[in-house]
Design a protein around this motif. Structure first.
Motif, mmCIF file in Angstrom:
data_model
loop_
_atom_site.group_PDB
_atom_site.id
_atom_site.type_symbol
_atom_site.label_atom_id
_atom_site.label_comp_id
_atom_site.label_asym_id
_atom_site.label_seq_id
_atom_site.Cartn_x
_atom_site.Cartn_y
_atom_site.Cartn_z
ATOM 1 N N LEU A 54 27.183 -11.535 -37.016
ATOM 2 C CA LEU A 54 28.010 -10.543 -37.712
ATOM 3 C C LEU A 54 29.490 -10.894 -37.606
ATOM 4 O O LEU A 54 30.238 -10.713 -38.571
ATOM 5 C CB LEU A 54 27.733 -9.138 -37.170
ATOM 6 N N ASP A 55 29.917 -11.406 -36.462
ATOM 7 C CA ASP A 55 31.311 -11.847 -36.323
ATOM 8 C C ASP A 55 31.626 -12.964 -37.308
ATOM 9 O O ASP A 55 32.689 -12.968 -37.936
ATOM 10 C CB ASP A 55 31.599 -12.334 -34.895
ATOM 11 N N GLU A 56 30.719 -13.915 -37.435
ATOM 12 C CA GLU A 56 30.926 -15.017 -38.386
ATOM 13 C C GLU A 56 30.968 -14.499 -39.821
ATOM 14 O O GLU A 56 31.797 -14.931 -40.618
ATOM 15 C CB GLU A 56 29.815 -16.064 -38.236
ATOM 16 N N LEU A 57 30.074 -13.569 -40.143
ATOM 17 C CA LEU A 57 30.080 -12.992 -41.487
ATOM 18 C C LEU A 57 31.365 -12.208 -41.748
ATOM 19 O O LEU A 57 31.902 -12.241 -42.862
ATOM 20 C CB LEU A 57 28.852 -12.104 -41.694
ATOM 21 N N MET A 58 31.865 -11.520 -40.729
ATOM 22 C CA MET A 58 33.142 -10.797 -40.886
ATOM 23 C C MET A 58 34.277 -11.763 -41.180
ATOM 24 O O MET A 58 35.111 -11.507 -42.051
ATOM 25 C CB MET A 58 33.465 -9.987 -39.627
#
Length: 94
Positions: A8-12
């Protein structure tokens, strides 16, 4: 360890850098099954993310909070907060 938080951090990061990615992720919320749609979008972007990963990540976080609070923490205010990674993700990219 569950890697849903890292994904999710990477997608953010990608959503902040690329408006098309951001819009594609936001569009998943309109799907009949938004959690599944988000995971499918992530998979299409090369990430191994499944609905159960997100649910497990929240449970894991609560478990770590209980372990980390002096005296056990079962009644600690942070533990009583439902940590919904899915909702937090969309708040972050909106």
């Amino acid at each position: 360890m569950n890697e849903a938080g890292y994904i999710l951090d990477e997608l953010m990061k990608r959503a902040r850098e690329d408006e098309a990615v951001r819009q594609a992720l936001l569009a998943t919320r309109k799907d009949k099954e938004p959690l599944i749609a988000l995971c499918k979008a992530a998979q299409e972007m090369g990430y191994s993310l499944y609905p159960m990963d997100l649910l497990d990540a929240a449970d894991e976080w609560v478990g770590q909070m209980i372990k980390s609070v002096n005296g056990g923490g079962a009644n600690h205010s942070e533990v009583n907060i439902q940590n919904d990674f899915y909702e937090q993700f969309f708040i972050a990219i909106s």
